[in-house]
Design a protein around this motif. Structure first.
Motif, PDB file in Angstrom:
ATOM      1  N   HIS A  70       0.832  -1.203   0.000  1.00 58.90           N
ATOM      2  CA  HIS A  70       0.000   0.000   0.000  1.00 58.90           C
ATOM      3  C   HIS A  70       0.865   1.252   0.000  1.00 58.90           C
ATOM      4  O   HIS A  70       0.563   2.239  -0.676  1.00 58.90           O
ATOM      5  N   ALA A  71       1.944   1.233   0.784  1.00 59.21           N
ATOM      6  CA  ALA A  71       2.828   2.395   0.851  1.00 59.21           C
ATOM      7  C   ALA A  71       3.452   2.693  -0.513  1.00 59.21           C
ATOM      8  O   ALA A  71       3.538   3.855  -0.934  1.00 59.21           O
ATOM      9  N   ARG A  72       3.872   1.641  -1.202  1.00 56.67           N
ATOM     10  CA  ARG A  72       4.435   1.843  -2.550  1.00 56.67           C
ATOM     11  C   ARG A  72       3.386   2.462  -3.474  1.00 56.67           C
ATOM     12  O   ARG A  72       3.685   3.372  -4.256  1.00 56.67           O
ATOM     13  N   ALA A  73       2.173   1.977  -3.378  1.00 60.14           N
ATOM     14  CA  ALA A  73       1.107   2.510  -4.227  1.00 60.14           C
ATOM     15  C   ALA A  73       0.825   3.975  -3.914  1.00 60.14           C
ATOM     16  O   ALA A  73       0.343   4.725  -4.777  1.00 60.14           O
ATOM     17  N   GLN A  74       1.134   4.393  -2.694  1.00 58.70           N
ATOM     18  CA  GLN A  74       0.945   5.790  -2.295  1.00 58.70           C
ATOM     19  C   GLN A  74       2.137   6.666  -2.669  1.00 58.70           C
ATOM     20  O   GLN A  74       2.144   7.854  -2.360  1.00 58.70           O
ATOM     21  N   GLY A  75       3.156   6.072  -3.280  1.00 61.00           N
ATOM     22  CA  GLY A  75       4.314   6.837  -3.705  1.00 61.00           C
ATOM     23  C   GLY A  75       5.524   6.725  -2.816  1.00 61.00           C
ATOM     24  O   GLY A  75       6.536   7.417  -3.038  1.00 61.00           O
ATOM     25  N   ALA A  76       5.467   5.869  -1.796  1.00 61.71           N
ATOM     26  CA  ALA A  76       6.613   5.707  -0.903  1.00 61.71           C
ATOM     27  C   ALA A  76       7.763   5.003  -1.622  1.00 61.71           C
ATOM     28  O   ALA A  76       7.547   4.214  -2.554  1.00 61.71           O
ATOM     29  N   ARG A  77       8.969   5.282  -1.167  1.00 60.96           N
ATOM     30  CA  ARG A  77      10.173   4.674  -1.736  1.00 60.96           C
ATOM     31  C   ARG A  77      10.808   3.758  -0.695  1.00 60.96           C
ATOM     32  O   ARG A  77      11.066   4.183   0.436  1.00 60.96           O
ATOM     33  N   ILE A  78      11.037   2.510  -1.041  1.00 60.07           N
ATOM     34  CA  ILE A  78      11.703   1.570  -0.141  1.00 60.07           C
ATOM     35  C   ILE A  78      13.209   1.733  -0.330  1.00 60.07           C
ATOM     36  O   ILE A  78      13.752   1.376  -1.376  1.00 60.07           O
ATOM     37  N   ARG A  79      13.873   2.305   0.669  1.00 62.96           N
ATOM     38  CA  ARG A  79      15.308   2.582   0.537  1.00 62.96           C
ATOM     39  C   ARG A  79      16.153   1.324   0.704  1.00 62.96           C
ATOM     40  O   ARG A  79      17.203   1.183   0.098  1.00 62.96           O
ATOM     41  N   PHE A  80      15.735   0.424   1.556  1.00 63.14           N
ATOM     42  CA  PHE A  80      16.366  -0.902   1.636  1.00 63.14           C
ATOM     43  C   PHE A  80      15.385  -1.858   2.288  1.00 63.14           C
ATOM     44  O   PHE A  80      14.413  -1.453   2.919  1.00 63.14           O
ATOM     45  N   GLY A  81      15.648  -3.159   2.128  1.00 63.78           N
ATOM     46  CA  GLY A  81      14.761  -4.180   2.691  1.00 63.78           C
ATOM     47  C   GLY A  81      13.483  -4.289   1.893  1.00 63.78           C
ATOM     48  O   GLY A  81      13.483  -4.239   0.662  1.00 63.78           O
ATOM     49  N   GLY A  82      12.391  -4.507   2.606  1.00 63.13           N
ATOM     50  CA  GLY A  82      11.080  -4.566   1.973  1.00 63.13           C
ATOM     51  C   GLY A  82      10.603  -5.962   1.649  1.00 63.13           C
ATOM     52  O   GLY A  82       9.552  -6.126   1.024  1.00 63.13           O
ATOM     53  N   ALA A  83      11.348  -6.993   2.047  1.00 57.79           N
ATOM     54  CA  ALA A  83      10.946  -8.360   1.706  1.00 57.79           C
ATOM     55  C   ALA A  83      11.365  -9.313   2.825  1.00 57.79           C
ATOM     56  O   ALA A  83      12.239  -8.999   3.642  1.00 57.79           O
ATOM     57  N   ARG A  84      10.742 -10.467   2.849  1.00 54.26           N
ATOM     58  CA  ARG A  84      11.134 -11.491   3.804  1.00 54.26           C
ATOM     59  C   ARG A  84      12.492 -12.047   3.432  1.00 54.26           C
ATOM     60  O   ARG A  84      12.927 -11.981   2.277  1.00 54.26           O
ATOM     61  N   VAL A  85      13.177 -12.598   4.416  1.00 50.85           N
ATOM     62  CA  VAL A  85      14.460 -13.254   4.197  1.00 50.85           C
ATOM     63  C   VAL A  85      14.190 -14.726   3.916  1.00 50.85           C
ATOM     64  O   VAL A  85      13.509 -15.404   4.692  1.00 50.85           O
ATOM     65  N   GLU A  86      14.690 -15.195   2.797  1.00 47.63           N
ATOM     66  CA  GLU A  86      14.401 -16.571   2.383  1.00 47.63           C
ATOM     67  C   GLU A  86      15.292 -17.551   3.133  1.00 47.63           C
ATOM     68  O   GLU A  86      16.439 -17.801   2.765  1.00 47.63           O
ATOM     69  N   ARG A  87      14.751 -18.066   4.227  1.00 42.29           N
ATOM     70  CA  ARG A  87      15.401 -19.101   5.026  1.00 42.29           C
ATOM     71  C   ARG A  87      14.304 -19.717   5.887  1.00 42.29           C
ATOM     72  O   ARG A  87      13.227 -19.135   6.037  1.00 42.29           O
ATOM     73  N   PRO A  88      14.515 -20.887   6.435  1.00 40.02           N
ATOM     74  CA  PRO A  88      13.485 -21.478   7.300  1.00 40.02           C
ATOM     75  C   PRO A  88      13.151 -20.536   8.452  1.00 40.02           C
ATOM     76  O   PRO A  88      14.025 -19.865   9.008  1.00 40.02           O
ATOM     77  N   GLY A  89      11.886 -20.465   8.812  1.00 37.30           N
ATOM     78  CA  GLY A  89      11.466 -19.571   9.870  1.00 37.30           C
ATOM     79  C   GLY A  89      10.780 -18.332   9.319  1.00 37.30           C
ATOM     80  O   GLY A  89      10.519 -18.213   8.125  1.00 37.30           O
ATOM     81  N   SER A  90      10.494 -17.391  10.210  1.00 44.49           N
ATOM     82  CA  SER A  90       9.702 -16.203   9.860  1.00 44.49           C
ATOM     83  C   SER A  90      10.576 -14.948   9.960  1.00 44.49           C
ATOM     84  O   SER A  90      10.513 -14.208  10.941  1.00 44.49           O
ATOM     85  N   TYR A  91      11.359 -14.708   8.943  1.00 36.34           N
ATOM     86  CA  TYR A  91      12.331 -13.612   8.956  1.00 36.34           C
ATOM     87  C   TYR A  91      11.933 -12.503   7.994  1.00 36.34           C
ATOM     88  O   TYR A  91      11.537 -12.762   6.859  1.00 36.34           O
ATOM     89  N   MET A  92      12.067 -11.259   8.467  1.00 31.03           N
ATOM     90  CA  MET A  92      11.806 -10.081   7.648  1.00 31.03           C
ATOM     91  C   MET A  92      13.050  -9.216   7.634  1.00 31.03           C
ATOM     92  O   MET A  92      13.657  -8.959   8.686  1.00 31.03           O
ATOM     93  N   ALA A  93      13.453  -8.767   6.456  1.00 32.13           N
ATOM     94  CA  ALA A  93      14.632  -7.914   6.347  1.00 32.13           C
ATOM     95  C   ALA A  93      14.345  -6.545   6.961  1.00 32.13           C
ATOM     96  O   ALA A  93      13.231  -6.025   6.850  1.00 32.13           O
ATOM     97  N   PRO A  94      15.337  -5.926   7.623  1.00 32.84           N
ATOM     98  CA  PRO A  94      15.149  -4.551   8.091  1.00 32.84           C
ATOM     99  C   PRO A  94      14.841  -3.654   6.906  1.00 32.84           C
ATOM    100  O   PRO A  94      15.473  -3.755   5.854  1.00 32.84           O
ATOM    101  N   THR A  95      13.861  -2.788   7.083  1.00 35.42           N
ATOM    102  CA  THR A  95      13.295  -2.039   5.959  1.00 35.42           C
ATOM    103  C   THR A  95      13.207  -0.556   6.303  1.00 35.42           C
ATOM    104  O   THR A  95      12.794  -0.194   7.409  1.00 35.42           O
ATOM    105  N   LEU A  96      13.584   0.284   5.342  1.00 32.21           N
ATOM    106  CA  LEU A  96      13.444   1.727   5.494  1.00 32.21           C
ATOM    107  C   LEU A  96      12.509   2.248   4.409  1.00 32.21           C
ATOM    108  O   LEU A  96      12.740   2.044   3.213  1.00 32.21           O
TER     109      LEU A  96
END
Length: 492
Positions: free
Chosen positions: A344-370
Motif C-alpha cells: 500500500h505504501a508503494r502505491a501511495q508513492g513511498a520509496r523503499i530505501r532498503f529491505g522490503g521483503a522477507r528473508v528466504e530461510r526457514p522460519g519467519s524472517y523479515m529484512a530490516p526495511t526503510l
C-alpha cells in the motif's frame, strides 16, 4: 527421538491439564518447527484459578502475612529470576524468536523490578486524618484490591509480567496470570520459580488459552477485582466491555505508533542509532517502537545515508547466535501484514530505501526495511507494523514536527533528538505521549512509570504509584467520646 516438552497449567499450587483436555503446539519462529506443547485452559479452569485466588486472600498464610514478609518473598523471587536468567531467556527465545542476548539481559534486569516492589511492600501506608470533629479519631489503611487478572502478551513477557505481578504481590493481592497462547512457555517456567520462592498456594496461578475459553471468562469473571491488560486496542475494547460485568478496576497498555523527532542540530550518528533502536530493536516487535521518524528536512538525506550505512552491517539470523541483530518475527501473520502495508505504501508513492521483503530461510524472517514516505498518510506511518520497518518523513518547522507527531490516535512513547535544551523541554512538553526520551530511546526502569495516552491506554505500570493501584483505601471512624450518639436523623 527426543520427547518435546509439555507445559501444564499452574492452578492453586498444582500442575494440571485443562478441564477439557485441549492442548496447542508451540512453534519455534527461527525454524518454523513445533518444539513443545502446552495445555489450554477452559472456562472451568478459569473458575478454579479465580477461586484459588479468593481462598488465598482469606487464608491466614497470605492474609495475615506481614508486609515485610511479603517483601522477603519478592526478594526471593527476584533472586531466582536472576539466577535463572539464562534458562528463562533460552526458553523465551526458542518460543518467540527474540534474540537470546536480549531475553537474557532483560530477564536479569527484570529481577530489579521484583526487588523494587519488595522494598515497597512495607511502605504501603495509611494516614491519620486531621478530622474536623474533635471527638472522632479517623484513619485510613490500604487493603489489597483482591484477585487480579494480569493479561500479558508474548513480546516482552518477563518485563510486562513484572510490572503487574511485582506491585500486585507487594500489595497483598492474588493474581491469575494469563499468558498469551502465542509463546507462553516462559510464563510456565516463571511459575516454577514462583512456586520455589514459597508463595502460598493460590496466590499466583498461571494459565493460557484462546479468547473464548480463557481470556473472556477471566476478564468478565464476577470475582475479578482488577484487570491489568497489555495488548492491542481491538482486544482492549473487548476487555473494557467484559469489565462492565464485574466493575473491575482496569488499566490498559496498548502500544501505538510512537514518533521520533530529529532536529537539524542533533548528533546525527546518535539519532541514527536511536531510530535503529526504536525500529529494529527486538526485531521491531515492541509496543514503544519509534516507527514514525520525523526528520528536519535540511538533514534528511544525511541522516538516511547514515542509517543505510549502519543497516548494511545488520545481521539477520539465528536468535541464539550472539552475532545476530535481528531474529525472526514471532508469527507468519506479522510478515503477511507487513507485506500488505508495504504494498500500500508503494502505491501511495513511498520509496523503499532498503529491505522490503522477507528473508528466504526457514522460519519467519523479515529484512530490516526503510520506507521514505510520500506524505503523512503513507500507510506505514499509520499502522502499527510490529516488525523491523522504519518510516521516515521530512518536516520544515518545529510546529509542523509537533503537529505531525501528535497526528495519531495513539500516545505511548516518543523521542526527540536535539542539542538545544530549550527545544528539548519545549517539544517534549507538547508531545501527547506517556513517555518521552530525549537523545536516547527504548530505556526502562522499575522507578519510572510506563504507560500511554489516548488509544495507547490508561493507567501506569512501574514506579512508586503503581503499587497503590493494587490497593483500596478504607476509612475507619472511631468515636472517642463517652457521649452517646445524638439525633440519629442528622448526619454528623
Amino acid at each position: 527421538m527426543e520427547q518435546k516438552p509439555h507445559y501444564q497449567l499452574f492452578i492453586d499450587g498444582d500442575w494440571t491439564e485443562g478441564a477439557e483436555g485441549q492442548a496447542m503446539a508451540a512453534r519455534n519462529p527461527a525454524t518454523g518447527a513445533d518444539w513443545a506443547s502446552f495445555a489450554c485452559a477452559a472456562s472451568a479452569d478459569v473458575d478454579r484459578a479465580v477461586a484459588a485466588g479468593q481462598r488465598a486472600l482469606a487464608d491466614p498464610a497470605w492474609r495475615d502475612m506481614s508486609q515485610t514478609a511479603r517483601g522477603k518473598l519478592l526478594y526471593r523471587l527476584a533472586d531466582l529470576v536472576a539466577e535463572n536468567a539464562v534458562h528463562l531467556g533460552l526458553i523465551e527465545t526458542t518460543d518467540s524468536g527474540k534474540l537470546l542476548a536480549e531475553t537474557v539481559s532483560q530477564t536479569a534486569y527484570v529481577a530489579d523490578y521484583y526487588r523494587y516492589y519488595a522494598g515497597l511492600a512495607d511502605k504501603i501506608e495509611g494516614a491519620v486524618l486531621p478530622i474536623d470533629k474533635p471527638d472522632m479519631h479517623v484513619f485510613t489503611r490500604r487493603d489489597p484490591i483482591g484477585v487480579v487478572a494480569a493479561v500479558v502478551p508474548w513480546n516482552a513477557q518477563m518485563f510486562l509480567t513484572a510490572t503487574k505481578l511485582g506491585p500486585a504481590l507487594a500489595a497483598g493481592c492474588a493474581v491469575v496470570l494469563k499468558a498469551s497462547e502465542i509463546a507462553p512457555a516462559p510464563m510456565f517456567e516463571l511459575a516454577r520459580l514462583i512456586e520455589r520462592a514459597g508463595f502460598p498456594r493460590g496466590v499466583v496461578s498461571v494459565i493460557t488459552g484462546d479468547a473464548e475459553n480463557c481470556a473472556i471468562p477471566l476478564t468478565r469473571h464476577p470475582d475479578i477485582d482488577r484487570i491489568a491488560f497489555t495488548g492491542g486496542p481491538e482486544t482492549a475494547r473487548h476487555v473494557v466491555r467484559n469489565s462492565a460485568e464485574n466493575f473491575a478496576v482496569t488499566t490498559l497498555e496498548l502500544g501505538g505508533k510512537s514518533p521520533i523527532l530529529v532536529f537539524d542540530d542533533a548528533d546525527l550518528d546518535g539519532a541514527a542509532n536511536g531510530l535503529i533502536a526504536g525500529n529494529f530493536g527486538a526485531s521491531g516487535q515492541s509496543c514503544v517502537a519509534g516507527s514514525r521518524g520525523l526528520v528536519h528536512r535540511p538533514i534528511f538525506d544525511d541522516l538516511v545515508r547514515r542509517i543505510e550505512e549502519k543497516a548494511a552491517v545488520i545481521v539477520v539470523g539465528d536468535p541464539l547466535d550472539a552475532a545476530t541483530h535481528i531474529g525472526p518475527l514471532c508469527t507468519e501473520a506479522q510478515i503477511n501484514r507487513i507485506e500488505d502495508s508495504l504494498a500500500h505504501a508503494r502505491a501511495q508513492g513511498a520509496r523503499i530505501r532498503f529491505g522490503g521483503a522477507r528473508v528466504e530461510r526457514p522460519g519467519s524472517y523479515m529484512a530490516p526495511t526503510l520506507v521514505e514516505c510520500a506524505g503523512p498518510e503513507t500507510e506505514t506511518l499509520k499502522v502499527e507494523m510490529f516488525g523491523p520497518v522504519m518510516s521516515l518523513l521530512p518536516f520544515d518547522t518545529e510546529e509542523e514536527a509537533i503537529a505531525l507527531a501528535n497526528s495519531t490516535p495513539y500516545g505511548l512513547g516518543s523521542g526527540v533528538f536535539t542539542q538545544n535544551l530549550a527545544r528539548a523541554h519545549r517539544v517534549s512538553e507538547r508531545l501527547r505521549a506517556g513517555i518521552c526520551w530525549i537523545n536516547t530511546y527504548r530505556a526502562i526502569s522499575p522507578i519510572a512509570p510506563f504507560g500511554g495516552f489516548n488509544q495507547s491506554g490508561y493507567g501506569r505500570e512501574a514506579g512508586l504509584e503503581a503499587v497503590l493501584d493494587y490497593t483500596r483505601t478504607k476509612t475507619t471512624w472511631i468515636n472517642t467520646s463517652d457521649t452517646p450518639m445524638a439525633n440519629p436523623f442528622i448526619m454528623r
